[in-house]
Design an enzyme around this catalytic site. Structure first.
Site, short mmCIF file in Angstrom:
data_model
loop_
_atom_site.label_atom_id
_atom_site.label_comp_id
_atom_site.label_asym_id
_atom_site.label_seq_id
_atom_site.Cartn_x
_atom_site.Cartn_y
_atom_site.Cartn_z
N ARG A 14 0.87 -1.19 0.00
CA ARG A 14 0.00 0.00 0.00
C ARG A 14 0.89 1.22 0.00
O ARG A 14 1.39 1.66 1.02
CB ARG A 14 -0.96 0.01 1.19
CG ARG A 14 -1.94 1.18 1.11
CD ARG A 14 -3.00 1.15 2.17
NE ARG A 14 -3.87 0.00 2.00
CZ ARG A 14 -4.89 -0.05 1.13
NH1 ARG A 14 -5.14 0.97 0.35
NH2 ARG A 14 -5.63 -1.12 1.05
N ASN A 42 -8.23 -6.59 -9.29
CA ASN A 42 -9.68 -6.64 -9.40
C ASN A 42 -10.10 -6.67 -10.86
O ASN A 42 -9.27 -6.54 -11.76
CB ASN A 42 -10.33 -5.48 -8.66
CG ASN A 42 -9.89 -4.15 -9.20
OD1 ASN A 42 -9.34 -4.06 -10.30
ND2 ASN A 42 -10.12 -3.11 -8.45
P1 ATP Z 1 -7.72 -0.89 -1.67
O1 ATP Z 1 -9.10 -1.17 -1.21
O2 ATP Z 1 -6.71 -1.91 -1.30
O3 ATP Z 1 -7.28 0.53 -1.39
P2 ATP Z 1 -8.66 -0.05 -4.15
O4 ATP Z 1 -10.04 -0.52 -4.14
O5 ATP Z 1 -8.35 1.36 -3.84
O6 ATP Z 1 -7.77 -0.99 -3.24
P3 ATP Z 1 -8.60 -0.14 -6.96
O7 ATP Z 1 -8.83 1.29 -7.17
O8 ATP Z 1 -9.68 -1.08 -7.18
O9 ATP Z 1 -8.00 -0.43 -5.52
O10 ATP Z 1 -7.27 -0.50 -7.77
C1 ATP Z 1 -7.06 -1.74 -8.34
C2 ATP Z 1 -5.75 -2.35 -8.02
O11 ATP Z 1 -4.70 -1.39 -7.91
C3 ATP Z 1 -5.71 -3.06 -6.69
O12 ATP Z 1 -6.27 -4.33 -6.82
C4 ATP Z 1 -4.23 -3.12 -6.43
O13 ATP Z 1 -3.64 -4.14 -7.17
C5 ATP Z 1 -3.74 -1.81 -6.95
N1 ATP Z 1 -3.62 -0.79 -5.91
C6 ATP Z 1 -4.56 0.08 -5.48
N2 ATP Z 1 -4.08 0.89 -4.52
C7 ATP Z 1 -2.78 0.53 -4.34
C8 ATP Z 1 -1.73 1.01 -3.48
N3 ATP Z 1 -1.92 2.02 -2.65
N4 ATP Z 1 -0.53 0.41 -3.55
C9 ATP Z 1 -0.31 -0.60 -4.41
N5 ATP Z 1 -1.25 -1.10 -5.25
C10 ATP Z 1 -2.48 -0.54 -5.21
MG MG Z 2 -7.74 2.34 -2.14
#
Ligand code: ATP
Ligand code: MG
Ligand code: ZN
Length: 505
Positions: A350, A440
């Site tokens: 993250r 996702n």
């Molecule tokens: P989370 O709930 O973990 O914050 P998100 O719902 O914000 O995820 P999405 O916007 O759906 O994430 O982004 C899709 C993908 O991007 C995630 O499945 C992950 O692989 C990646 N991702 C999102 N936020 C991060 C982050 N802060 N660091 C690394 N990878 C990330």
């Molecule tokens: Mg997020």
């Protein structure tokens, strides 16, 4: 819903003399144009001009209406009709509308728990579930641009949020893998940092990946491209990582994640003379004079890529796509994503800057449902046969869609989002620890509508699937460790020997 509007229509000339003709237009309008839009099965309703007087060049009117013809729409219709008829007969037209009082009342789904505040509203009063607002300061242009409906929706949404806002996103298990052998319980980020494979910084939430870690991430990328995207016919594009606000308005990100975006400003001028003072200061103090810099840069009008899909949709805005090009299958792997994660930051999983491949697909619903199944099959192949992960899939509704009230209800679960989650042994037991969403996959109607992307004959849907390289890596290393001796054969074959790296004394 009740609307009461008092307004002054200013004409281009004196109108006292033509009072009778104006009254005639108004009484006809009360029977005809101010009633258009009432459903057949509704007896009475619409809008009525209930009072009017003339005074020099001004016509004062009072309109009462219900939701079938909102008073601000009624006044615009009336303006047009008066200009047409009085223009022909008396050579005068309406030059402008000035709102003197606009009072609206409507019912809420629940009684608000705390006071609600919304911009553009002069006065907001809630008794029980009845909300009354006064929006007198709206301009004619704002009325025409539908501000009133959006103000009402925002109030309803805020009350709804007071009841349901804190709820977790919906989560429904779809599939889970077998349990896999777990070789260690360490946090891979910590161990990689100790071994010098990664280095924190240079700013918060960022990592410098030295050659060993870079090779692992790049191998993940190669696996995704060669095992998933190329076999399914996806084509690579390269997009800009700077996203203007109007694109984020169209996707809903601007209202959904303004607190997570990184913003970009530009220099106000490129003229070196104007920058001389700042350069002098930097040379002498070895610091950047932040206040002066602030004066020399513009307020942001764009942000750094949050997800790659918005710019891919933008690239096809207002386009009609040939049936022979459907489904459109594109992916970007060049643009990094930036998110202000603040207190949530952890490890490489993250972070504020991460590297994703984002495939985007546009096609008919049938095409995309088939594609979704094919993608899931390919993903299964990678996570089962190559990375040998312990993982699961769940149907979820992402927060920003819930918040925008746009949860796509399809009866079935074909539309919406699937989260892919991996067990991280260092976080605790399988049952009691939080698993990591490592990617996702979504399908929507929303984006082809908001970007007006059409086909020759069929309704188009779209979707995306964010392949997070840091998250794939974090999931893999958390389960398999960082000693290649314990890595599954499929991965070892692809990664080859890890680079030697630098010995730092
Ligand atoms: P989370 O709930 O973990 O914050 P998100 O719902 O914000 O995820 P999405 O916007 O759906 O994430 O982004 C899709 C993908 O991007 C995630 O499945 C992950 O692989 C990646 N991702 C999102 N936020 C991060 C982050 N802060 N660091 C690394 N990878 C990330
Ligand atoms: Mg997020
Ligand atoms: Zn996306």
């Amino acid at each position: 819903m009740e609307f009461e509007l008092e307004a002054v229509l200013s004409f281009s000339g004196e109108i006292d003399e033509i009072n009778d003709d104006i009254s005639k237009v108004i009484s006809d309008a009360n029977e005809d144009i101010l009633k258009r839009g009432i459903p057949n099965d509704v007896e009475s309703g619409g809008a009525s001009v209930v009072e009017h007087t003339t005074d020099g060049k001004d016509l004062h009117i009072k309109i009462s209406s219900d939701r079938y013809v909102r008073a601000h729409d009624a006044v615009v219709r009336l303006r047009k009709k008066l200009s047409q008829d009085m223009g022909k007969k008396h050579h005068v037209g309406v030059r402008g509308i000035n709102i003197e009082r606009y009072q609206i009342s409507f019912e809420l789904e629940d009684e608000p728990k705390t006071q609600i505040k919304v911009p553009y509203v002069d006065n907001l009063n809630i008794i029980g579930k009845t909300c009354s607002i006064s929006v007198t300061s709206l301009t004619e242009e704002q009325l025409q641009r539908n501000f009133v409906d959006r103000i009402i929706n925002r109030i309803k949404e805020k009350v709804h949020h007071q009841y349901y806002g804190g709820k977790e996103e919906k989560w429904e298990l779809v599939w889970e893998s077998e349990k896999k052998d777990i070789v260690w319980k360490e946090d891979p980020t910590k161990v990689m940092e100790e071994k010098g494979w990664i280095k924190k910084g240079p700013t918060k939430g960022k990592w410098f990946y030295r050659s060993q870690a870079a090779k692992i991430l790049k191998t993940m990328e190669d696996i995704a491209v060669s095992e998933i995207l190329e076999p399914l016919g996806f084509e690579e594009i390269i997009e800009s990582m700077m996203v203007p606000f109007d694109v984020w308005i169209d996707t809903g990100h601007m209202e959904g994640i303004p607190n997570e975006a990184y913003y970009i400003s530009e220099p106000r001028t490129r003229d070196p003379d104007e920058w001389e003072e700042i350069v002098d200061e930097i040379k002498i103090s070895r610091e950047v004079p932040i206040k002066k810099l602030d004066k020399m840069t513009t307020p942001p009008k764009a942000g750094i890529c949050y997800a790659q899909c918005p710019v891919i949709y933008w690239s096809l805005k207002n386009c009609t796509i040939s049936d022979s090009s459907l489904p459109v299958l594109l992916y970007d792997k060049t643009s990094p994503s930036a998110r202000y994660e603040s207190g949530g930051r952890h490890g490489i999983e993250r972070v504020d800057e991460f590297h994703r491949i984002e495939p985007v697909y546009i096609g008919t619903k049938e095409q995309l449902i088939d594609l979704k199944n094919d993608l899931i099959e390919r993903y299964k192949h990678v996570f089962e046969d190559i990375l040998e992960l312990e993982w699961r899939m769940a149907n979820v509704t992402p927060f920003y869609l819930q918040q925008a009230g746009e949860e796509e209800k399809d009866g079935k679960t074909e539309l919406g989002t699937v989260d892919f989650e991996a067990y991280l042994p260092y976080r605790g037991t399988r049952e009691n620890s939080e698993w990591l969403e490592f990617q996702n996959l979504s399908l929507f109607k929303k984006y082809t509508d908001s970007f007006n992307i059409k086909s020759q004959t069929r309704e188009l849907y779209s979707g995306c699937t964010g392949i997070g390289l840091e998250r794939w890596t974090a999931a893999f290393l958390a389960q398999k460790g960082i000693d290649p001796k314990f890595w599954p054969e499929g991965f070892v074959k692809r990664v080859g020997d890890l680079p030697k790296g630098i010995e730092i004394l």
